[in-house]
Structure formats: structure tokens, C-alpha cells
Design a protein around this motif. Structure first.
Motif, short mmCIF file in Angstrom:
data_model
loop_
_atom_site.label_atom_id
_atom_site.label_comp_id
_atom_site.label_asym_id
_atom_site.label_seq_id
_atom_site.Cartn_x
_atom_site.Cartn_y
_atom_site.Cartn_z
N UNK A 167 0.83 -1.21 0.00
CA UNK A 167 0.00 0.00 0.00
C UNK A 167 0.87 1.26 0.00
N UNK A 168 1.97 1.21 0.71
CA UNK A 168 2.88 2.36 0.74
C UNK A 168 3.45 2.60 -0.65
N UNK A 169 3.82 1.53 -1.35
CA UNK A 169 4.31 1.64 -2.74
C UNK A 169 3.25 2.27 -3.63
N UNK A 170 2.00 1.90 -3.41
CA UNK A 170 0.90 2.39 -4.22
C UNK A 170 0.44 3.78 -3.79
N UNK A 171 0.91 4.24 -2.63
CA UNK A 171 0.52 5.55 -2.13
C UNK A 171 -0.91 5.59 -1.62
N UNK A 172 -1.39 4.46 -1.09
CA UNK A 172 -2.76 4.38 -0.59
C UNK A 172 -2.75 4.15 0.91
N UNK A 173 -3.78 4.67 1.57
CA UNK A 173 -3.96 4.38 2.99
C UNK A 173 -4.75 3.08 3.10
N UNK A 174 -4.72 2.49 4.28
CA UNK A 174 -5.51 1.27 4.50
C UNK A 174 -6.99 1.55 4.35
N UNK A 175 -7.42 2.72 4.79
CA UNK A 175 -8.84 3.08 4.68
C UNK A 175 -9.25 3.18 3.21
N UNK A 176 -8.45 3.90 2.44
CA UNK A 176 -8.77 4.05 1.01
C UNK A 176 -8.79 2.70 0.30
N UNK A 177 -7.78 1.87 0.58
CA UNK A 177 -7.70 0.56 -0.04
C UNK A 177 -8.91 -0.30 0.34
N UNK A 178 -9.26 -0.31 1.64
CA UNK A 178 -10.40 -1.11 2.08
C UNK A 178 -11.69 -0.63 1.43
N UNK A 179 -11.89 0.68 1.38
CA UNK A 179 -13.13 1.20 0.79
C UNK A 179 -13.23 0.84 -0.69
N UNK A 180 -12.10 0.85 -1.42
CA UNK A 180 -12.11 0.44 -2.83
C UNK A 180 -12.47 -1.04 -2.95
N UNK A 181 -11.87 -1.88 -2.10
CA UNK A 181 -12.17 -3.32 -2.15
C UNK A 181 -13.62 -3.60 -1.75
N UNK A 182 -14.12 -2.90 -0.76
CA UNK A 182 -15.52 -3.09 -0.35
C UNK A 182 -16.46 -2.69 -1.49
N UNK A 183 -16.16 -1.57 -2.16
CA UNK A 183 -16.98 -1.15 -3.29
C UNK A 183 -16.95 -2.18 -4.41
N UNK A 184 -15.78 -2.77 -4.68
CA UNK A 184 -15.69 -3.83 -5.71
C UNK A 184 -16.59 -5.01 -5.35
N UNK A 185 -16.51 -5.44 -4.10
CA UNK A 185 -17.31 -6.59 -3.67
C UNK A 185 -18.80 -6.29 -3.70
N UNK A 186 -19.16 -5.06 -3.42
CA UNK A 186 -20.57 -4.67 -3.36
C UNK A 186 -21.09 -4.19 -4.72
N UNK A 187 -20.22 -4.17 -5.73
CA UNK A 187 -20.62 -3.77 -7.07
C UNK A 187 -20.93 -2.30 -7.20
N UNK A 188 -20.20 -1.48 -6.50
CA UNK A 188 -20.40 -0.01 -6.56
C UNK A 188 -19.38 0.66 -7.42
#
Length: 57
Positions: A36-57
Motif C-alpha cells: 500500500x505504501x508503494x501504491x501511495x494508498x492508505x488502509x482506509x482508502x484501499x479497504x473502501x475500494x475493495x468493499x466497493x468492488x465486492x458490493x458492485x459499486x
């Protein structure tokens, strides 16, 4: 922030936010944090993106 204002702030915040926590293998979590540090993302941002993917948003 006055004590009453602080209490009201957190009361309102709890209406909109919820904690999500997991216990996982240290090596796996540290590897994820490094990625995540390499990607420049926070854990919150990464989790919210993954949650949206799973929920089809």
C-alpha cells in the motif's frame, strides 16, 4: 473544542462511521502495508475500494 461540542461531534461521527478490525498474520499484514505504501494508498482508502468492488459499486 468544548467538552459538550466534542461529545456531540463523536456522537454524530458514530452515526456515519463504523470500525472494522481483523487479527491476521503479522507477515501478511506487513507485506500488505508495504504494498500500500508503494501504491501511495492508505488502509482506509484501499479497504473502501475493495468493499466497493465486492458490493458492485
Amino acid at each position: 473544542m468544548a467538552r459538550k461540542n466534542c461529545a456531540e461531534y463523536f456522537r454524530e461521527r458514530r452515526k456515519e462511521k463504523k470500525t472494522f478490525s481483523v487479527l491476521s498474520d503479522r507477515e501478511k499484514v506487513e507485506a500488505l502495508e508495504a504494498r500500500l505504501k508503494e501504491m501511495g494508498k492508505t488502509k482506509v482508502r484501499w479497504f473502501e475500494e475493495k468493499a466497493d468492488e465486492e458490493l458492485g459499486r
